[in-house]
Design a protein around this motif. Structure first.
Motif, PDB file in Angstrom:
ATOM      1  N   VAL A 232      23.998   1.440   6.372  1.00 26.71           N
ATOM      2  CA  VAL A 232      24.111   0.163   6.015  1.00 26.71           C
ATOM      3  C   VAL A 232      25.343  -0.522   6.457  1.00 26.71           C
ATOM      4  O   VAL A 232      26.315   0.188   6.902  1.00 26.71           O
ATOM      5  CB  VAL A 232      24.444   0.156   4.465  1.00 26.71           C
ATOM      6  CG1 VAL A 232      24.905  -1.093   3.840  1.00 26.71           C
ATOM      7  CG2 VAL A 232      23.097   0.570   3.631  1.00 26.71           C
TER       8      VAL A 232
ATOM      9  N   GLU B  31      25.241   5.438   2.298  1.00 26.79           N
ATOM     10  CA  GLU B  31      24.038   4.704   2.020  1.00 26.79           C
ATOM     11  C   GLU B  31      23.441   4.212   3.331  1.00 26.79           C
ATOM     12  O   GLU B  31      23.830   3.810   4.279  1.00 26.79           O
ATOM     13  CB  GLU B  31      24.449   3.461   1.466  1.00 26.79           C
ATOM     14  CG  GLU B  31      23.346   2.613   0.754  1.00 26.79           C
ATOM     15  CD  GLU B  31      23.701   1.372  -0.043  1.00 26.79           C
ATOM     16  OE1 GLU B  31      22.929   0.594  -0.254  1.00 26.79           O
ATOM     17  OE2 GLU B  31      25.107   1.051  -0.138  1.00 26.79           O
TER      18      GLU B  31
ATOM     19  N   GLU C 161      15.718   5.255   9.158  1.00 31.24           N
ATOM     20  CA  GLU C 161      16.910   4.566   8.507  1.00 31.24           C
ATOM     21  C   GLU C 161      18.371   4.600   9.601  1.00 31.24           C
ATOM     22  O   GLU C 161      18.246   5.474  10.302  1.00 31.24           O
ATOM     23  CB  GLU C 161      17.203   5.535   7.266  1.00 31.24           C
ATOM     24  CG  GLU C 161      15.978   5.495   6.334  1.00 31.24           C
ATOM     25  CD  GLU C 161      16.639   6.253   4.878  1.00 31.24           C
ATOM     26  OE1 GLU C 161      16.169   5.805   3.795  1.00 31.24           O
ATOM     27  OE2 GLU C 161      17.343   7.498   5.251  1.00 31.24           O
TER      28      GLU C 161
END
Length: 423
Positions: free
Chosen positions: A216, A203, A213
């Motif tokens: 997480v 993720e 990005e």
């Protein structure tokens, strides 16, 4: 003159071949480390026809010595068949290599005693020079060519081992850097199943500050929030570093070397005991990350155990008291492509570039989860162990080099009786 010493002028001759047809393209300069290296001079608009040609096994030296401190810039060309150098250098060669081995002569030039001699014999009011006539007055022992070859072979055996260690260490550092990129740039660190995180569907979350990005659970912040950054200190006005060993070693940019860890060796200089209390607050500790901030900006090293408590030049800053990140993680980030780009855009100054402290404190940094950092640290520890072992060996070999050079002043031929005894 000692009975076995000869004047160098009887064995060498000057050369003055110019690059008139512009056929030679490789431009080199002579460093105070006594090697010929690619020149960094701005040659835009320069008439390269006036540059001097130097060929393999020929020498070049810079006669002006006042700008080099205690060393004279002189080197033997071995890596190229031919090259060009500035007109400011003097080019010369050995007249008869069956009588004087070029590498044997270069060994003599590497001796610190030669540097001291050249500086002592330099003269001039505006700038001091060690001219051709003075070079010809140099005296050195010149045994048989067989004896010279024996000495050169012994020295080269040690030198080649040092070079091999450097090459192997470079491969190890490249391995560690590739691991850093795989884990912290490509985000392919092993997930709970041991599979590459991102390509296995790990993720990710978009980070606006980075405009990309990140996994997480990872954080984004600035280096100053997870470390203490401090500058070094220049020597007090009127004070000079000394070669004599004291309790206070001094780290200059030139001492940082080429390996991941900077460690003490016999090239370092020391702070006089009476001066040390004045700069005692500006010291490094083991595992501090050091970065050069003036001139040659962005040289990054980790302080080794042998330099714990060493004084640091004002041309560097130390990054210490790290939180949530390790020295190895920070080092590999700063020397990565991404880290180098950040350093470059944070430089300021038109005449002389500098990396200010506030620009280093605001350095963007991604903080991975603790378990990932720890796993990375465990992997690079084994690499660092081999790196340090090879560095220790190379420093021992470097001392042996110095011993071999110092023994040259006492070179003598074996007597016929000694030769017969060996037979």
């Amino acid at each position: 003159m000692s009975s076995n010493y000869k004047k160098l002028g009887d064995y060498i001759r000057p050369l003055n071949e110019r690059n008139r047809d512009l056929q030679v393209k490789t431009l080199l300069g002579v460093s105070i480390q006594k090697i010929l290296m690619p020149s960094i001079a701005n040659t835009v608009g320069t008439n390269m026809k006036t540059y001097k040609v130097i060929k393999k096994n020929q020498f070049a030296y810079g006669p002006v010595t006042s700008r080099n401190g205690d060393k004279i810039s002189i080197a033997l060309l071995q890596e190229f068949d031919e090259a060009i150098i500035s007109q400011a250098y003097t080019v010369f060669e050995v007249i008869d290599i069956s009588k004087l081995h070029p590498e044997y002569l270069m060994m003599w030039f590497r001796r610190p005693e030669f540097d001291r001699y050249a500086r002592f014999k330099s003269h001039g009011s505006a700038r001091e020079t060690f001219d051709w006539d003075e070079m010809c007055e140099v005296e050195l022992p010149i045994p048989s060519i067989e004896k010279q070859q024996e000495i050169v072979n012994e020295y080269n055996t040690v030198t080649n081992r040092i070079k091999l260690n450097e090459q192997l260490n470079q491969k190890l550092e490249e391995t560690a850097q590739a691991l850093y990129k795989h884990w912290f740039v490509d985000f392919e660190f092993p997930n709970e199943e041991g599979k590459p995180y991102k390509s296995s569907g790990g993720e990710m979350v978009f980070n606006e500050e980075l405009d990309k990005e990140i996994p997480v659970g990872w954080e984004f912040s600035y280096l100053g929030n997870y470390s203490t950054i401090k500058g070094g200190k220049r020597m007090p006005s009127g004070s000079k570093l000394i070669k004599e060993q004291t309790d206070s070693v001094y780290i200059k940019v030139a001492d940082l070397g080429t390996s991941k860890y900077v460690q003490l060796d016999n090239t370092f200089e020391y702070v006089p005991s009476e001066v040390a209390p004045k700069i005692s607050r500006y010291i490094t500790h083991k595992d501090d990350v050091v970065i050069s901030i003036v001139g040659t900006i962005g040289v990054v090293k980790i302080v080794g155990e042998s330099l714990n408590g060493a004084n640091l030049t004002e041309n560097c800053m130390k990054i210490t008291k790290l939180k949530r990140i390790t020295s190895s993680y920070l080092y590999h980030y700063l020397v990565s492509k991404e880290g180098k780009e950040e350093i470059k855009i944070r430089n300021v100054g038109a005449v002389q570039a500098k990396l200010p402290m506030y620009n280093l404190e605001s350095f963007p940094i991604v903080i991975p989860k603790a378990e990932i950092i720890n796993e990375f640290e465990n992997k690079v520890i084994s690499i660092d162990k081999v790196l340090n072992e090879r560095n220790i060996e190379s420093k021992t070999l470097t001392k042996l080099q110095s011993v071999l050079l110092s023994k040259m002043s006492k070179v003598k031929e074996r007597t016929p009786k000694e030769v017969n005894n060996e037979i």
